[in-house]
Scaffold this motif. Structure first.
Motif, PDB file in Angstrom:
ATOM      1  N   ALA A 175       7.099 -77.367  36.476  1.00 43.74           N
ATOM      2  CA  ALA A 175       8.204 -76.933  35.816  1.00 43.74           C
ATOM      3  C   ALA A 175       8.718 -75.402  36.577  1.00 43.74           C
ATOM      4  O   ALA A 175       9.866 -75.349  36.556  1.00 43.74           O
ATOM      5  CB  ALA A 175       8.058 -76.562  34.335  1.00 43.74           C
ATOM      6  N   SER A 178      10.304 -76.276  40.098  1.00 45.15           N
ATOM      7  CA  SER A 178      11.304 -76.918  40.194  1.00 45.15           C
ATOM      8  C   SER A 178      12.425 -76.176  39.761  1.00 45.15           C
ATOM      9  O   SER A 178      13.701 -76.260  40.345  1.00 45.15           O
ATOM     10  CB  SER A 178      11.073 -78.283  39.567  1.00 45.15           C
ATOM     11  OG  SER A 178      11.002 -77.992  38.117  1.00 45.15           O
ATOM     12  N   THR A 179      12.401 -75.323  38.794  1.00 38.89           N
ATOM     13  CA  THR A 179      13.515 -74.676  38.126  1.00 38.89           C
ATOM     14  C   THR A 179      13.763 -73.383  38.731  1.00 38.89           C
ATOM     15  O   THR A 179      14.882 -73.000  38.850  1.00 38.89           O
ATOM     16  CB  THR A 179      13.242 -74.310  36.728  1.00 38.89           C
ATOM     17  OG1 THR A 179      12.038 -73.554  36.521  1.00 38.89           O
ATOM     18  CG2 THR A 179      12.934 -75.563  35.960  1.00 38.89           C
ATOM     19  N   ARG A 181      12.774 -70.505  37.978  1.00 36.92           N
ATOM     20  CA  ARG A 181      12.859 -69.529  36.801  1.00 36.92           C
ATOM     21  C   ARG A 181      11.672 -69.532  36.146  1.00 36.92           C
ATOM     22  O   ARG A 181      11.080 -70.638  36.089  1.00 36.92           O
ATOM     23  CB  ARG A 181      14.167 -69.374  36.118  1.00 36.92           C
ATOM     24  CG  ARG A 181      14.354 -70.807  35.730  1.00 36.92           C
ATOM     25  CD  ARG A 181      15.623 -70.901  34.510  1.00 36.92           C
ATOM     26  NE  ARG A 181      16.113 -71.945  34.187  1.00 36.92           N
ATOM     27  CZ  ARG A 181      15.348 -72.634  33.030  1.00 36.92           C
ATOM     28  NH1 ARG A 181      14.510 -72.154  32.425  1.00 36.92           N
ATOM     29  NH2 ARG A 181      16.071 -73.872  32.661  1.00 36.92           N
ATOM     30  N   ALA A 183       9.718 -70.862  32.801  1.00 36.69           N
ATOM     31  CA  ALA A 183       9.855 -72.039  32.065  1.00 36.69           C
ATOM     32  C   ALA A 183       8.764 -72.157  31.142  1.00 36.69           C
ATOM     33  O   ALA A 183       7.630 -71.747  31.222  1.00 36.69           O
ATOM     34  CB  ALA A 183       9.702 -73.155  33.396  1.00 36.69           C
ATOM     35  N   ARG A 202       6.055 -68.957  35.506  1.00 37.28           N
ATOM     36  CA  ARG A 202       7.149 -68.564  36.528  1.00 37.28           C
ATOM     37  C   ARG A 202       6.543 -68.364  38.114  1.00 37.28           C
ATOM     38  O   ARG A 202       5.293 -68.437  38.342  1.00 37.28           O
ATOM     39  CB  ARG A 202       7.633 -67.279  35.976  1.00 37.28           C
ATOM     40  CG  ARG A 202       6.635 -65.820  36.266  1.00 37.28           C
ATOM     41  CD  ARG A 202       7.445 -64.543  36.413  1.00 37.28           C
ATOM     42  NE  ARG A 202       6.630 -63.485  36.435  1.00 37.28           N
ATOM     43  CZ  ARG A 202       6.011 -63.084  37.193  1.00 37.28           C
ATOM     44  NH1 ARG A 202       6.079 -63.503  38.615  1.00 37.28           N
ATOM     45  NH2 ARG A 202       5.243 -61.768  37.079  1.00 37.28           N
ATOM     46  N   GLN A 203       7.519 -68.533  38.841  1.00 40.93           N
ATOM     47  CA  GLN A 203       7.234 -68.561  40.200  1.00 40.93           C
ATOM     48  C   GLN A 203       6.516 -67.096  40.579  1.00 40.93           C
ATOM     49  O   GLN A 203       6.959 -66.276  40.266  1.00 40.93           O
ATOM     50  CB  GLN A 203       8.385 -68.791  41.298  1.00 40.93           C
ATOM     51  CG  GLN A 203       8.705 -70.435  40.867  1.00 40.93           C
ATOM     52  CD  GLN A 203       9.859 -70.658  42.209  1.00 40.93           C
ATOM     53  OE1 GLN A 203      10.270 -69.772  42.842  1.00 40.93           O
ATOM     54  NE2 GLN A 203      10.491 -71.744  42.015  1.00 40.93           N
ATOM     55  N   ASN A 322      16.348 -67.899  27.991  1.00 40.86           N
ATOM     56  CA  ASN A 322      16.550 -68.453  29.235  1.00 40.86           C
ATOM     57  C   ASN A 322      15.712 -69.256  29.775  1.00 40.86           C
ATOM     58  O   ASN A 322      15.924 -69.524  31.133  1.00 40.86           O
ATOM     59  CB  ASN A 322      17.089 -67.042  30.064  1.00 40.86           C
ATOM     60  CG  ASN A 322      16.124 -66.187  30.165  1.00 40.86           C
ATOM     61  OD1 ASN A 322      14.868 -66.525  29.948  1.00 40.86           O
ATOM     62  ND2 ASN A 322      16.325 -64.981  30.881  1.00 40.86           N
ATOM     63  N   ALA A 323      14.569 -69.492  29.455  1.00 42.49           N
ATOM     64  CA  ALA A 323      13.434 -70.238  29.802  1.00 42.49           C
ATOM     65  C   ALA A 323      13.492 -71.640  29.220  1.00 42.49           C
ATOM     66  O   ALA A 323      12.722 -72.430  29.654  1.00 42.49           O
ATOM     67  CB  ALA A 323      11.883 -69.692  29.557  1.00 42.49           C
ATOM     68  N   GLY A 324      14.431 -72.114  28.663  1.00 41.37           N
ATOM     69  CA  GLY A 324      14.568 -73.274  27.905  1.00 41.37           C
ATOM     70  C   GLY A 324      14.168 -73.653  26.706  1.00 41.37           C
ATOM     71  O   GLY A 324      13.995 -74.808  26.321  1.00 41.37           O
TER      72      GLY A 324
END
Length: 585
Positions: A175, A178-179, A181, A183, A202-203, A322-324
């Motif tokens: 997740a 791929s995004t 940000r 998630a 997060r990355q 903002n993380a879905g």
């Protein structure tokens, strides 16, 4: 009365009977009008309360899950690179993960990291001084678990697990990768504790901006379920939080997990809840959510009739980030819980009117003046709150159900306006005050709201108190700071807790840099003396806190709330960077 009429002349009966009938009709008419006016006003107040309760639950849920961002930042700060070989920095990762899982013990007790080579390091906290360090190196075919006693304690003997495990294939890794940000993962069940858990990830980027891996933290949703379960909506009212697909996250009856006949457990859908009100709400709510999505509606209250004929009043609010994240909080109360007392009063009024017509007439007329007057005041108060006014005066000195409703109304307003810990103005109330100010609503709008100064305060050295003395003394420090700040403002000015150790001051009617400088000096003087709450704590007798401040002036710096707070917050950070913050922050 009948015997008197029988013994009277026919003329007397002719004169009396129409009058008696007229009195009965008038009594019935007055009773119905009183009931109609009262029910409308009570329902209006109830809808306002339902809306505010749904918003309060949504705010609590938002604050709960937002703690995951702090945990991730503590575990692996965004600007801190991670060694490509995690085994070379295992002690450093362990120490940071230990600190991260100490921030919100009831929220996140498991922090982990996986890199692009397939290495994995995670720390699972079992308690205050006990944890398990889990390591999987890409070059190894097994994952090792070491018992840990304390942040620097020695590692126990490893327990190796040869189950195939590659962090790069896990949903939390995929997740965030791929995004690009932060998630959220899907909510899943912790089968050991039978609690719901969600993972935020997060990355992690290198100094050159290239992707190195993903850091993640599990977030327990048990505290949310406990919070919803402890809420008292009404005798038969319900509250719950769910995902948009209908899966329950927390419910006032405590049921968010389904256990089948064989002992298997799974997510419980609102449509399958044992609570009939929750099941009925779900179908109606789906239609409202679809209408909001298609038409952009903003009305968040609705009513529906259950199969048993009971009318239910309900309200909902969104929890989004903002993380879905996209959850819905719902509060619902049966009509009988709202209007039951009023229904009983009307029935008694009708009974009295049958027993004695004359008394019914007198009582009916007095009830109209007595009941409708206060009910209208309740209605006007509800309308004022709906327009953004917060301190709505409502003095109803009554001991009956309407008086109880009025007291509950004022208690709810006070609870929504006040920060529970410090007793100063709450963040939600502050934002509504400012919104009313910039939109020129409320009493003395022209005098107070033509200009004002907003000051954003962040306490210095507070973290040292929290870390060394514990959260209880940290809370006492916030309470004392709130009291000191209230001592330097005028009666109409605002002292609000914005969050954590941040406060906001609002000074109505003046907006000059010279005034802000004088206030800054008063704040420094107010905070300079040692904290009284720590005077009996060994080693903390002389502890003090300082403040970094930023100011914004309305309307010079901005004409909307967001801009003013942003500018004041930016000024606070500039003040901190300029060296006002003392070491140990």
């Amino acid at each position: 009365m009948i015997q008197i009429l029988r013994s009277s002349s026919s003329l007397a009966r002719v004169l009396v009977l129409p009058f008696v009938v007229l009195i009965i009709v008038l009594s019935l008419l007055i009773g119905m009008l009183s009931y109609s006016a009262g029910s409308r006003a009570v329902v209006s107040v109830a809808e306002q309360m339902l809306n505010q309760t749904a918003d309060r639950i949504a705010l609590t849920v938002q604050r709960h899950v937002d703690g995951a961002t702090e945990v991730l930042e503590s575990a692996l700060p965004r600007d801190m690179p991670v060694a490509a070989d995690v085994s070379a920095d295992l002690d450093g990762l362990r120490a940071r993960f230990w600190s991260a899982t100490s921030m919100h013990p009831g929220l996140s007790n498991y922090v982990f990291y996986g890199n692009s080579q397939g290495d994995f390091v995670g720390l699972f906290r079992h308690g205050a001084g006990e944890a398990e360090l889990r390591v999987k190196l890409a070059a190894q075919d097994y994952r090792s678990a070491y018992s840990v006693q304390g942040i620097r304690g020695p590692l126990g003997m490893p327990k190796n697990d040869d189950t195939d495990f590659d962090p790069r294939a896990r949903p939390w890794y995929v997740a965030a990768r791929s995004t690009g940000r932060e998630a959220w993962s899907e909510i899943y069940i912790n089968y050991w504790d039978r609690d719901l858990v969600i993972t935020r990830s997060r990355q992690v980027l290198g100094m050159d901006g290239r992707f190195e891996g993903v850091v993640a933290a599990d977030v327990s949703l048990k505290a949310l379920n406990d919070f919803i379960g402890d809420l008292h909506i009404s005798s038969r009212g319900v509250a719950f939080v769910m995902e948009t697909n209908g899966d329950l996250i927390a419910a006032s009856d405590g049921n968010s997990i389904h256990v089948d006949g064989s002992g298997g457990i799974g997510r419980l859908r609102a449509a399958d809840s044992e609570n009939a009100t929750v099941r009925n709400i779900y179908g109606t709510l789906q239609a409202h959510l679809a209408e909001e999505q298609l038409l952009g509606g903003t009305r968040r209250t609705f009513t529906f009739i259950r199969p048993d004929g009971e009318t239910i009043y309900a309200a909902y609010s969104w929890v989004r980030d903002n993380a879905g994240l996209s959850w819905v909080t719902v509060v619902a109360v049966p009509r009988s819980d709202i209007l039951g007392a009023l229904d009983r009063n009307v029935r008694w009024t009708l009974l009295i009117s049958v027993v004695t017509v004359i008394i019914a007439l007198l009582v009916g007329l007095s009830v109209v003046r007595w009941v409708v007057r206060d009910v209208r005041r309740l209605s006007r108060a509800a309308a004022q709150i709906g327009k953004g006014q917060m301190n709505v005066a409502l003095k109803i000195e009554r001991s009956d159900e309407i008086g109880q409703l009025a007291r509950s109304f004022m208690d709810m307003q006070a609870e929504l306006n006040t920060d529970k810990l410090t007793g100063v103005t709450s963040r939600a109330a502050l934002l509504r005050y400012l919104d009313a100010a910039v939109n020129k609503r409320g009493r003395r709008a022209g005098e107070l709201f033509s200009q004002f100064t907003l000051m954003f305060i962040d306490l210095n050295r507070f973290k040292a108190i929290n870390d060394t003395l514990g959260h209880d003394y940290g809370d006492l420090t916030l309470i004392e700071v709130g009291q000191r700040l209230r001592g330097i403002v005028r009666e109409d000015d605002i002292v609000a807790r914005f969050g954590g150790d941040e406060f906001v001051l609002v000074f109505w009617g003046i907006a000059t840099a010279g005034f802000a400088a004088r206030v800054r000096e008063k704040i420094d003087r107010a905070l300079a003396p040692p904290l009284q709450c720590l005077r009996e704590v060994k080693g903390a007798e002389g502890m003090t806190v300082g403040a970094s401040l930023g100011a914004a002036f309305y309307p010079r710096d901005g004409k909307d709330v967001e801009t003013l707070i942003k500018l004041a917050d930016q000024g606070m950070y500039e003040d901190k960077a300029a060296g006002r913050a003392a070491p140990g922050r």
